[in-house]
Write a protein that holds these residues in place. Structure first.
Motif, PDB file in Angstrom:
ATOM      1  N   ALA A 166      -7.355 -17.025  42.063  1.00  0.00           N
ATOM      2  CA  ALA A 166      -7.935 -16.505  40.824  1.00  0.00           C
ATOM      3  C   ALA A 166      -6.940 -15.708  40.007  1.00  0.00           C
ATOM      4  N   LEU A 167      -5.872 -15.198  40.656  1.00  0.00           N
ATOM      5  CA  LEU A 167      -4.887 -14.372  39.957  1.00  0.00           C
ATOM      6  C   LEU A 167      -3.546 -15.077  39.792  1.00  0.00           C
ATOM      7  N   LEU A 168      -3.460 -16.320  40.235  1.00  0.00           N
ATOM      8  CA  LEU A 168      -2.175 -17.014  40.237  1.00  0.00           C
ATOM      9  C   LEU A 168      -1.599 -17.145  38.831  1.00  0.00           C
ATOM     10  N   GLY A 169      -2.435 -17.492  37.856  1.00  0.00           N
ATOM     11  CA  GLY A 169      -1.934 -17.654  36.498  1.00  0.00           C
ATOM     12  C   GLY A 169      -1.367 -16.367  35.939  1.00  0.00           C
ATOM     13  N   ARG A 170      -2.022 -15.246  36.209  1.00  0.00           N
ATOM     14  CA  ARG A 170      -1.555 -13.960  35.688  1.00  0.00           C
ATOM     15  C   ARG A 170      -0.223 -13.557  36.315  1.00  0.00           C
ATOM     16  N   VAL A 171      -0.148 -13.704  37.644  1.00  0.00           N
ATOM     17  CA  VAL A 171       1.090 -13.325  38.324  1.00  0.00           C
ATOM     18  C   VAL A 171       2.230 -14.254  37.922  1.00  0.00           C
ATOM     19  N   ALA A 172       1.941 -15.552  37.800  1.00  0.00           N
ATOM     20  CA  ALA A 172       2.973 -16.501  37.388  1.00  0.00           C
ATOM     21  C   ALA A 172       3.470 -16.185  35.976  1.00  0.00           C
ATOM     22  N   SER A 173       2.571 -15.769  35.095  1.00  0.00           N
ATOM     23  CA  SER A 173       2.970 -15.428  33.729  1.00  0.00           C
ATOM     24  C   SER A 173       3.863 -14.202  33.715  1.00  0.00           C
ATOM     25  N   ILE A 174       3.495 -13.190  34.509  1.00  0.00           N
ATOM     26  CA  ILE A 174       4.316 -11.980  34.573  1.00  0.00           C
ATOM     27  C   ILE A 174       5.684 -12.299  35.154  1.00  0.00           C
ATOM     28  N   ASN A 175       5.707 -13.118  36.199  1.00  0.00           N
ATOM     29  CA  ASN A 175       6.984 -13.531  36.783  1.00  0.00           C
ATOM     30  C   ASN A 175       7.843 -14.272  35.762  1.00  0.00           C
ATOM     31  N   GLN A 176       7.221 -15.149  34.969  1.00  0.00           N
ATOM     32  CA  GLN A 176       7.972 -15.906  33.973  1.00  0.00           C
ATOM     33  C   GLN A 176       8.519 -14.995  32.875  1.00  0.00           C
TER      34      GLN A 176
END
Length: 232
Positions: A166-176
């Motif tokens: 559920a949080l993968l998109g948010r964490v991936a965006s921050i990482n990017q």
């Protein structure tokens, strides 16, 4: 024309993908709440945050991409054609490393592999800065691209495995955002350091900082250092 055909084929393939139906969708959270939740996941994970920090600082201080025109023209004396080869060498190394990793299977000690990969990247940058041989410089840049691909593989796999869906998109965006901005800031840092210290000393210093960051992360993040096979 080949590029256009590949783009069309990729678009058709993407259009045919149908995500699985989900019944647990939540309403979208406010922007700052999403950012806060993503950052919280990073800081809660004893393995993921050190992996992101490693890549962030390696890109920020260790790269020499912005200075390649100076190396090609003033240090290696190979002109525009040589610059093109230097610029392509990391990508060639990354491609070869990808092929090798596909063939060899998963790493048994992923944490140590990540640390050694980033340390090797820093050593390659130091060697490239000191090299006066065009062929050696090409080989070192190709090796740096291969080692960087190892880092990308381990970090991106950890992201997929360690973050709740559920949080993968948010964490991936921050990482990017971190990685993307570090590329641009790293180019600025390279130019500023070269102006102050000289081209060769600035790249040597960047490689040395990368090695220091690896040492600190290995010391402060024992969970990453002891990480075994990805997914374990």
């Amino acid at each position: 024309m080949p590029k256009l055909l590949l783009l069309v084929a990729a678009s058709v393939a993407m259009a045919s993908v149908r995500p699985p139906a989900r019944t647990d969708r939540r309403p979208p959270a406010p922007f700052f709440t999403s950012v806060r939740e993503g950052v919280a996941v990073l800081f809660r994970e004893p393995v993921l945050l050190p992996a992101v920090v490693l890549d962030l600082f390696a890109v920020l201080f260790g790269g020499a991409t912005a200075l390649l025109p100076i190396f090609a023209e003033e240090i290696l004396h190979v002109g525009p054609r040589g610059f093109g080869l230097l610029r392509a060498a990391p990508a060639v190394g990354a491609l070869l490393a990808s092929a090798v990793m596909v063939a060899r299977g998963p790493f048994r000690r992923a944490g140590r592999t990540l640390l050694l990969g980033v340390a090797g990247f820093g050593l390659c940058m130091i060697g490239f800065a000191l090299s006066r041989s065009f062929l050696l410089s090409l080989a070192l840049l190709a090796a740096s691209g291969a080692l960087d691909m190892v880092s990308v593989l381990v970090r991106s796999t950890l992201l997929q495995l360690r973050v709740p869906e559920a949080l993968l998109g948010r964490v991936a965006s921050i990482n990017q955002i971190f990685i993307g901005s570090s590329n641009e800031i790293g180019a600025f840092e390279s130019g500023a350091a070269a102006r102050l210290l000289g081209t060769v000393p600035s790249v040597v210093m960047g490689g040395a900082i990368t090695l220091a960051v690896v040492a600190v992360v290995a010391w402060r993040a024992p969970a990453l250092r002891r990480l075994g096979p990805l997914g374990s």
